[in-house]
Design an enzyme around this catalytic site. Structure first.
Site, PDB file in Angstrom:
ATOM      1  N   TYR A 140     -35.374 -47.596 -33.934  1.00  0.00           N
ATOM      2  CA  TYR A 140     -34.947 -46.581 -32.960  1.00  0.00           C
ATOM      3  C   TYR A 140     -35.834 -45.337 -33.053  1.00  0.00           C
ATOM      4  CZ  TYR A 140     -31.384 -50.042 -32.502  1.00  0.00           C
ATOM      5  OH  TYR A 140     -30.762 -51.237 -32.304  1.00  0.00           O
ATOM      6  N   ARG A 188     -31.102 -43.329 -43.367  1.00  0.00           N
ATOM      7  CA  ARG A 188     -31.321 -44.784 -43.420  1.00  0.00           C
ATOM      8  C   ARG A 188     -32.697 -45.126 -42.869  1.00  0.00           C
ATOM      9  NH1 ARG A 188     -28.094 -50.200 -41.317  1.00  0.00           N
ATOM     10  NH2 ARG A 188     -27.731 -50.866 -43.441  1.00  0.00           N
TER      11      ARG A 188
HETATM   12  C1  LIG Z   1     -22.655 -56.338 -35.530  1.00  0.00           C
HETATM   13  C2  LIG Z   1     -23.700 -55.530 -36.238  1.00  0.00           C
HETATM   14  C3  LIG Z   1     -24.005 -54.254 -35.772  1.00  0.00           C
HETATM   15  C4  LIG Z   1     -24.919 -53.440 -36.466  1.00  0.00           C
HETATM   16  N1  LIG Z   1     -25.106 -52.150 -36.042  1.00  0.00           N
HETATM   17  C5  LIG Z   1     -25.824 -51.294 -36.825  1.00  0.00           C
HETATM   18  C6  LIG Z   1     -25.837 -49.898 -36.531  1.00  0.00           C
HETATM   19  O1  LIG Z   1     -25.182 -49.394 -35.604  1.00  0.00           O
HETATM   20  N2  LIG Z   1     -26.586 -49.114 -37.340  1.00  0.00           N
HETATM   21  C7  LIG Z   1     -27.306 -49.606 -38.396  1.00  0.00           C
HETATM   22  O2  LIG Z   1     -27.968 -48.851 -39.103  1.00  0.00           O
HETATM   23  N3  LIG Z   1     -27.278 -50.931 -38.710  1.00  0.00           N
HETATM   24  C8  LIG Z   1     -26.534 -51.765 -37.967  1.00  0.00           C
HETATM   25  N4  LIG Z   1     -26.427 -53.091 -38.334  1.00  0.00           N
HETATM   26  C9  LIG Z   1     -27.062 -53.563 -39.587  1.00  0.00           C
HETATM   27  C10 LIG Z   1     -26.054 -53.509 -40.749  1.00  0.00           C
HETATM   28  O3  LIG Z   1     -25.744 -52.166 -41.098  1.00  0.00           O
HETATM   29  C11 LIG Z   1     -26.579 -54.209 -42.014  1.00  0.00           C
HETATM   30  O4  LIG Z   1     -27.775 -53.588 -42.453  1.00  0.00           O
HETATM   31  C12 LIG Z   1     -26.849 -55.702 -41.796  1.00  0.00           C
HETATM   32  O5  LIG Z   1     -25.793 -56.318 -41.076  1.00  0.00           O
HETATM   33  C13 LIG Z   1     -27.032 -56.455 -43.120  1.00  0.00           C
HETATM   34  O6  LIG Z   1     -25.905 -56.298 -43.941  1.00  0.00           O
HETATM   35  P1  LIG Z   1     -24.769 -57.444 -44.077  1.00  0.00           P
HETATM   36  O7  LIG Z   1     -25.454 -58.699 -44.549  1.00  0.00           O
HETATM   37  O8  LIG Z   1     -23.833 -56.888 -45.103  1.00  0.00           O
HETATM   38  O9  LIG Z   1     -24.142 -57.619 -42.740  1.00  0.00           O
HETATM   39  C14 LIG Z   1     -25.565 -53.937 -37.619  1.00  0.00           C
HETATM   40  C15 LIG Z   1     -25.295 -55.237 -38.056  1.00  0.00           C
HETATM   41  C16 LIG Z   1     -24.369 -56.021 -37.398  1.00  0.00           C
HETATM   42  C17 LIG Z   1     -24.051 -57.384 -37.943  1.00  0.00           C
END
Ligand SMILES: Cc1cc2nc3c(=O)[nH]c(=O)nc-3n(C[C@H](O)[C@H](O)[C@H](O)COP(=O)(O)O)c2cc1C
Length: 380
Positions: free
Chosen positions: A180, A232
Site C-alpha cells: 500500500y 508494520r
Molecule cells: C482475511 C485477511 C485480511 C487481511 N487484512 C489485512 C489488513 O487489513 N492489514 C494487514 O496488515 N494485513 C492483513 N492481512 C494479513 C494478516 O495480518 C497476516 O499477516 C496474514 O494473514 C498471515 O498471518 P496468519 O497466518 O496468522 O493468518 C489479512 C489477512 C487475511 C487472511
C-alpha cells in the site's frame, strides 16, 4: 500443573507502561463488512467481540486515513471527525472483552479500486501501475502525487491518530506493508521520483519516516495516557525492481531509532526465508529480530496454526506473535491454551460454521471463494 505453553501466556509490558495479559496478538484483517459511509457495522463489531477475549491485543482491519486511500469495498474510515463515534464503538467493544485495542491505518495508493476513490483518481508515489490486482481486479495506472498532496496525506495520518485517541483506542498501527501507499514510497518499483521523496534509498524512506514523525507528534499532543504506536512492514517484494531484504534491514535500522512501541513484520509464513539481498539461510523473522535486538519489540506472524507452532516461534526470541486466519478458524484459540486444551484447537476451517464462528457475510464469501487462502477441513 505448569502449562507447557506458559511462554505464550506470560504478560508483556511495553516501554510506555501498557501491559498485555499474554503474548498473542490478533493480526489485522480486512473484513469487507463496514457500512458504505465508512462506519463500522454490527456484524463487524460482533466479529471482533467474539475474538477479543483471548488475545492480549487486537489490531483492527486497516482503515483509510484519506478518502483517496480507500482500498477495499466495505472498509471503515478514519478520515474525518464524523467517524469518531464509530471508532469509539469498535474500541470499546474490543476493550470490554479484555484485549488492548489497536487501530491499523493506511492509504491504499495505487491498490485502490478506482470506484472507491473520489473521481476515480488513483494516486501513488509515481505513475506506475501495480503488477498485483486491486481488491476488485483492476491494475490502475495511478497519478503521481504532488509534494503538497504528499504533505496532506502525511497530515491525514496524524489526524487519524488524534481520532484514534479520542475514540479510546490503546494505540495505532501504521500500515507500511502489503504493497500500500507507504510501501509504494519505499519500493523502487512504485517510486521513481527524483525529488525529496524518491531517488536514493534514503529518499524512498522519507515518506514512511515522515508519517511516523507526524503520528508520534499527534500522540504527544493529544494523548493524555500512554498510547502505542506500531509500524508494520513487508520485508520483500516479488517485483523487479522491488524491495529486497538488505534494503529492509536498513529501514529496520531507521525504524529502531524512532522510539516506536513495536514493529510488526508482515508475512504469510513466520519461517519464510529471504528471496534475495542477503547471504543468510535463516528465516526473515530471525534475521530481522537479530538486527533489531532489544531496541524495539517485534511482532512475528504467519501460519502459526497450533500451540506448538506458536511456542516454536516465540522461542526464536520474538516477544509477541500475531495470529490472523487462526482466530477466524478458532476464536477460542488462546483460551484453549490457557485451559490446557491446546490439542482441541481447530486448524482447519469448517465450511458450514460461519454463524458459529461469527464471521460477517462478505468476509466469509471472500474466504470461501478464494481457494488456498485458508486451510479448509476435508470431507464436508
Ligand atoms: C482475511 C485477511 C485480511 C487481511 N487484512 C489485512 C489488513 O487489513 N492489514 C494487514 O496488515 N494485513 C492483513 N492481512 C494479513 C494478516 O495480518 C497476516 O499477516 C496474514 O494473514 C498471515 O498471518 P496468519 O497466518 O496468522 O493468518 C489479512 C489477512 C487475511 C487472511
Amino acid at each position: 500443573m505448569t502449562n507447557q505453553y506458559q511462554p505464550l501466556l506470560d504478560d508483556f509490558t511495553f516501554d510506555n507502561g501498557i501491559s498485555l495479559k499474554n503474548r498473542v496478538v490478533m493480526a489485522p484483517m480486512t473484513n469487507f463488512s463496514s457500512n458504505e459511509d465508512g462506519t463500522v457495522s454490527d456484524s463487524e463489531v460482533n466479529y471482533y467481540i467474539r475474538r477479543s477475549k483471548g488475545a492480549g491485543m487486537v489490531i483492527t482491519a486497516c482503515a483509510y486515513v484519506s478518502p483517496s486511500g480507500k482500498g477495499f469495498p466495505g472498509e471503515f474510515g478514519t478520515h474525518n471527525d464524523e467517524m469518531i463515534p464509530s471508532l469509539r464503538r469498535l474500541a470499546e467493544s474490543i476493550k470490554q472483552e479484555g484485549a488492548k485495542a489497536v487501530l491499523q491505518v493506511f492509504h491504499g495508493g495505487r491498490m485502490c479500486p478506482p470506484d472507491l476513490v473520489p473521481d476515480g483518481d488513483v494516486v501513488s508515489a509515481s505513475a506506475v501501475a501495480p503488477e498485483q490486482q486491486t481488491a476488485t481486479g483492476e491494475q490502475p495506472l495511478p497519478r503521481e502525487l504532488t509534494d503538497e498532496e504528499i504533505q496532506s496525506v502525511i497530515r491525514d495520518f496524524g489526524e487519524s491518530a488524534r481520532r484514534a485517541i479520542e475514540a479510546g483506542f490503546d494505540g495505532i498501527e501504521i500500515h507500511g506493508a502489503n504493497g500500500y501507499l507507504i510501501q509504494q514510497f519505499f519500493s523502487p518499483h512504485s517510486n521513481q521520483r527524483t525529488d525529496r521523496w524518491g531517488g536514493t534509498i534514503k529518499e524512498r524512506m522519507a515518506f514512511p519516516l515522515a508519517v511516523i514523525d507526524e503520528v508520534k507528534s499527534a500522540v504527544k499532543k493529544h494523548a493524555k495516557e500512554p498510547f502505542l504506536v506500531g509500524y508494520r512492514f513487508s520485508p520483500e517484494e516479488p517485483e523487479t525492481p522491488g524491495i529486497t531484504m538488505d534494503e529492509t534491514l536498513l529501514l529496520v535500522d531507521e525504524l529502531a531509532k524512532k522510539q516506536l512501541d513495536y514493529v510488526h513484520v508482515s508475512l504469510m509464513d513466520f519461517w519464510s526465508v529471504p528471496r534475495r539481498g542477503v547471504d543468510d539461510t535463516r528465516s526473515r523473522m530471525e534475521i530481522i529480530q537479530e538486527r533489531v535486538g532489544n531496541k524495539v519489540p517485534v511482532i512475528g506472524v504467519g501460519s502459526i496454526y497450533s500451540a506448538d507452532d506458536a511456542l516454536k516461534a516465540i522461542k526464536t526470541g520474538v516477544p509477541l506473535i500475531a495470529i490472523g486466519r487462526e482466530l477466524i478458524i478458532d476464536p477460542d484459540w488462546v483460551q484453549k491454551i490457557e485451559e490446557g486444551r491446546a490439542s482441541e484447537i481447530q486448524t482447519k476451517l469448517k465450511k458450514d460454521a460461519q454463524h458459529e464462528l461469527v464471521v460477517p457475510d462478505a468476509l466469509w464469501q471472500a474466504i470461501i471463494n478464494t481457494p488456498g487462502w485458508f486451510p479448509v477441513e476435508e470431507n464436508q
